[in-house]
Design an enzyme around this catalytic site. Structure first.
Site, PDB file in Angstrom:
ATOM      1  N   ASN A   1      -2.763  12.789  -2.944  1.00  0.00           N
ATOM      2  CA  ASN A   1      -3.795  13.236  -3.888  1.00  0.00           C
ATOM      3  C   ASN A   1      -4.380  14.586  -3.489  1.00  0.00           C
ATOM      4  OD1 ASN A   1      -3.990  11.423  -5.997  1.00  0.00           O
ATOM      5  ND2 ASN A   1      -5.289   9.997  -4.873  1.00  0.00           N
TER       6      ASN A   1
ATOM      7  N   HIS B   1      -5.440  14.460  -8.462  1.00  0.00           N
ATOM      8  CA  HIS B   1      -5.494  13.060  -8.888  1.00  0.00           C
ATOM      9  C   HIS B   1      -4.588  12.752 -10.072  1.00  0.00           C
ATOM     10  CE1 HIS B   1      -8.487  11.371  -6.201  1.00  0.00           C
ATOM     11  NE2 HIS B   1      -9.025  12.578  -6.187  1.00  0.00           N
TER      12      HIS B   1
ATOM     13  N   GLU C   1      -4.618   2.479  -4.266  1.00  0.00           N
ATOM     14  CA  GLU C   1      -3.151   2.522  -4.148  1.00  0.00           C
ATOM     15  C   GLU C   1      -2.618   1.187  -3.623  1.00  0.00           C
ATOM     16  OE1 GLU C   1      -5.414   4.056  -2.314  1.00  0.00           O
ATOM     17  OE2 GLU C   1      -4.685   4.632  -0.319  1.00  0.00           O
TER      18      GLU C   1
ATOM     19  N   ASP D   1      -2.180   9.660 -10.057  1.00  0.00           N
ATOM     20  CA  ASP D   1      -2.141   8.590 -11.065  1.00  0.00           C
ATOM     21  C   ASP D   1      -0.720   8.359 -11.556  1.00  0.00           C
ATOM     22  OD1 ASP D   1      -4.820   8.297 -10.803  1.00  0.00           O
ATOM     23  OD2 ASP D   1      -5.369   9.165 -12.748  1.00  0.00           O
TER      24      ASP D   1
ATOM     25  N   ASP E   1       0.849  -1.187   0.000  1.00  0.00           N
ATOM     26  CA  ASP E   1       0.000   0.000   0.000  1.00  0.00           C
ATOM     27  C   ASP E   1       0.889   1.243   0.000  1.00  0.00           C
ATOM     28  OD1 ASP E   1      -3.063   0.657   0.557  1.00  0.00           O
ATOM     29  OD2 ASP E   1      -1.845   2.101   1.690  1.00  0.00           O
TER      30      ASP E   1
END
Ligand SMILES: [Mg+2]
Length: 306
Positions: free
Chosen positions: A183, A188, A219, A192, A175
């Site tokens: 974010n 975002h 994630e 990404d 994770d």
């Protein structure tokens, strides 16, 4: 089956030599040709050689084309191979029966060369498109690594394989640390991009053909390491952790030196029963939870004794 010359492979099945000759002369320039003179031979060749397409005669002694296609469609390895019936039977009922049994097309004798060529070409194109869609369905579009669906297939297959062979399976759930804050901070689009970089970094640490990484969603990632003991597996995951840290992706709101990091929870076990599969994941999740609570940017491992 794709040979080195990259031409598709066509299996021609007909009990009459003359027909085999006409068809193979017709298709030779565009395909690798395999020949079978009987139903039994057709099944054996299809199973062994996995052609891309089969042209199948209906009327043959011993085993007719309908029986052959039934057999092929019932076999895992051959059921997806497109079959075109090519026959002198002009009865619409026969055509219907052939299509019902799973044939993709039906060509009547006497055939026109151009039509046979065009139909074979068409079905090979359709096959290529289908295979591409199948591949795409198993890839995570954001990171271009395997997606959850593919992971479920692979995990199931590896678990069974380790059960059969009595070997060890290691896996780790990964994770990204403080990803929500990343974010929130950068938006975002940056999030990404960071996930893409993490996916690439993880992939680069996996060197053996059976090592496998997938994005589970958000994630979260998973790595499967078949036939790997806990010492080797933990080392690989620590290399992954270090590789991500070395990317030096700026993350001012991370408490790990202001860079983006990952945490991982791993488990090594010897798969014994099908039910153990989910339990192992739960242990990995617990390890991940502990890693998160102990400061993150950390790999914690558990060896399940059984
Ligand atoms: Mg015949």
């Amino acid at each position: 089956m794709q040979l080195v010359n990259d031409k598709p492979t066509v299996l021609l099945v007909d009990d009459e030599k003359a027909n085999l000759k006409i068809l193979s002369d017709l298709l030779r320039d565009d395909a690798n040709i395999l020949l079978a003179k009987s139903g039994q031979q057709a099944i054996a060749k299809a199973t062994e050689m996995m052609p891309d397409i089969i042209l199948l005669d209906v009327i043959m002694p011993d085993m007719d084309g309908f029986e052959v296609i039934r057999h092929l469609k019932n076999q895992d390895t051959t059921h997806a191979i497109p079959v075109i019936f090519i026959t002198g039977l002009a009865d619409a009922n026969f055509e219907e029966k052939g299509l019902e049994l799973g044939a993709c097309d039906y060509i009547q004798k006497p055939f026109h060369s151009a039509i046979v060529k065009a139909r074979v070409k068409l079905h090979l194109q359709l096959l290529k498109q289908r295979q591409m869609l199948e591949r795409l369905a198993l890839i995570d579009p954001l990171t271009s690594i395997a997606n959850r669906r593919k992971y479920e297939e692979v995990y199931d297959a590896e678990w069974r394989q380790c059960m059969r062979q009595g070997t060890t399976l290691s896996l780790a759930i990964i994770d990204v640390d403080y990803f929500k804050q990343y974010n929130d901070n950068f938006g975002h689009a940056f999030g990404d991009r960071a996930l893409e970089s993490v996916a690439t970094a993880l992939s680069h640490q996996l060197r053996r053909p059976k090592d496998f990484v997938a994005r589970l969603g958000g994630e979260e990632f998973i790595i499967l390491l078949p036939e790997t003991d806990s010492v080797a597996a933990e080392l690989i995951l620590n290399n992954c952790r270090q590789a991500v840290e070395s990317l030096q992706i700026s993350h001012p709101r991370s408490k790990n030196n202001g860079v983006l990091t990952i945490s991982a929870g791993g488990v090594t076990s010897k798969p014994k029963a099908q039910e153990g599969k989910d339990e192992v994941l739960k242990f990995a999740d617990n390890m991940l939870y502990d890693a998160k609570n102990n400061g993150r940017n950390m790999v914690l491992w558990k060896e399940l004794s059984n």
